[in-house]
Motif scaffolding. Structure first.
Motif, short mmCIF file in Angstrom:
data_model
loop_
_atom_site.label_atom_id
_atom_site.label_comp_id
_atom_site.label_asym_id
_atom_site.label_seq_id
_atom_site.Cartn_x
_atom_site.Cartn_y
_atom_site.Cartn_z
N ARG A 1 -1.45 -3.22 -4.49
CA ARG A 1 -0.97 -4.12 -5.55
C ARG A 1 -1.66 -5.46 -5.38
N LEU B 1 -7.33 10.60 -3.22
CA LEU B 1 -8.40 10.05 -4.03
C LEU B 1 -9.70 10.78 -3.75
N THR C 1 -5.55 4.81 -0.35
CA THR C 1 -4.39 3.99 -0.64
C THR C 1 -4.57 3.31 -1.98
N THR C 2 -3.46 2.90 -2.57
CA THR C 2 -3.52 1.97 -3.69
C THR C 2 -3.04 0.63 -3.17
N ARG D 1 0.84 -1.20 0.00
CA ARG D 1 0.00 0.00 0.00
C ARG D 1 0.87 1.24 0.00
N PRO E 1 -5.12 3.59 -12.60
CA PRO E 1 -5.27 2.25 -12.04
C PRO E 1 -6.71 1.74 -12.13
N VAL F 1 -1.51 -2.52 -9.76
CA VAL F 1 -1.85 -1.57 -8.69
C VAL F 1 -3.27 -1.07 -8.94
N CYS F 2 -4.14 -1.16 -7.93
CA CYS F 2 -5.55 -0.79 -8.06
C CYS F 2 -5.94 0.29 -7.05
N LEU F 3 -7.00 1.02 -7.37
CA LEU F 3 -7.66 1.89 -6.41
C LEU F 3 -8.73 1.05 -5.71
#
Length: 296
Positions: free
Chosen positions: A19, A9, A16-17, A4, A56, A90-92
């Motif tokens: 993985r 955002l 956080t993002t 993270r 992402p 990597v995602c939101l």
């Protein structure tokens, strides 16, 4: 291993993002072969190869299994990563209640998302020339999209963030003051119409005190009577939209749940067989409803 890092955002997302292993991400729809052969799909694939993932994908944690995620936005990006053989992305992370309001079945990047992707790439030091090469467009197009939201108020941007609005429609939106931009965006969403011509008609029906500059005496192709009629119609739509907005959240949730229930019924062979034998017209309508929801 998941990792993270802090990121700023919008509301509705964790700050956080994450993985995430691609194997743990469950898409809500399949990307059809026709889409995989499209120009937009090729542009996204080229941009990922050239500059990597800039925007992402958006996921929401599965309620039953915390290590798994449902994909809300980014189906094309995920499909491309799978074709490339990537194993992580990597995602939101969206909050759980956002899953009911976020546009969950985006099959191509909307223009505002593309604008943000370009801004993020520029911030990371990617040149306009490289972006133009990655997206297979000219530099003028990149610059126009980079400045897309100049003069557009944030509330209107939020309403149109996942809509496929033509570039020139934003030129028309800039002619209106912020409160009128918001009203115009609400009308566009309510009517599901985003063409430049439709936005021009909204501008034509806008009172002068809600415009950035006074309109010309005559609007090409419209008489004074037509403009007055459009102004009244626009005001009526504004009032109706406010009434609909009050119950939209609950109605939308009911629709999602009802359609999901219909889908589960139609996945049962005995149920489909019974309906086909005794209520064929009802079966046809049920199938249309579930198909529309899947395509939305």
């Amino acid at each position: 291993m998941s990792s993270r890092k802090p990121i700023v955002l919008p509301d509705g997302f964790e700050h956080t993002t994450l993985r995430v292993p691609i194997a743990e991400i469950m898409p809500l729809r399949e990307v059809p072969n026709s889409v995989r052969k499209s120009v937009k799909y090729g542009q996204i694939a080229a941009s990922i190869t050239e500059v990597g993932i800039i925007e992402p994908p958006v996921v929401v944690p599965d309620r039953q299994r915390s290590s798994r995620y449902h994909l809300l936005d980014g189906h094309l990006r995920l499909a491309i990563l799978l074709e490339r053989g990537d194993t992580e992305v990597v995602c939101l992370i969206a909050l759980e209640d956002e899953a009911f309001t976020y546009n969950r079945r985006v099959s191509r990047i909307a223009i505002i998302q593309e604008h943000r992707m370009i801004l993020n790439a520029v911030k990371k030091g990617v040149s306009e020339e490289r972006l133009a090469r990655a997206l297979n467009v000219n530099i003028a197009n990149i610059r126009a999209k980079r400045n897309l939201l100049t003069g557009i108020c944030p509330e209107a941007v939020d309403l149109l963030r996942d809509k496929h609005v033509p570039l020139n429609a934003f030129t028309e939106l800039r002619k209106m003051k912020p409160m009128r931009q918001i009203a115009a965006a609400e009308i566009m969403v309510a009517m599901n119409r985003y063409s430049t011509g439709y936005v021009k008609s909204i501008v034509a029906a806008t009172p002068e005190d809600e415009l950035v500059e006074k309109k010309q005496r005559a609007v090409r192709g419209l008489t004074e009577a037509q403009i007055e009629l459009m102004s009244r119609e626009s005001a009526r739509l504004d009032r109706e939209f406010k009434l609909i907005e009050q119950s939209y959240g609950a109605d939308h949730l009911d629709l999602v749940l009802a359609t999901a229930y219909l889908g589960s019924l139609l996945s049962s062979a005995p149920v489909v067989r019974y309906l086909a034998q005794h209520h064929p017209q009802l079966l046809t309508e049920f199938q249309k409803l579930t198909e529309l929801q899947q395509a939305a």
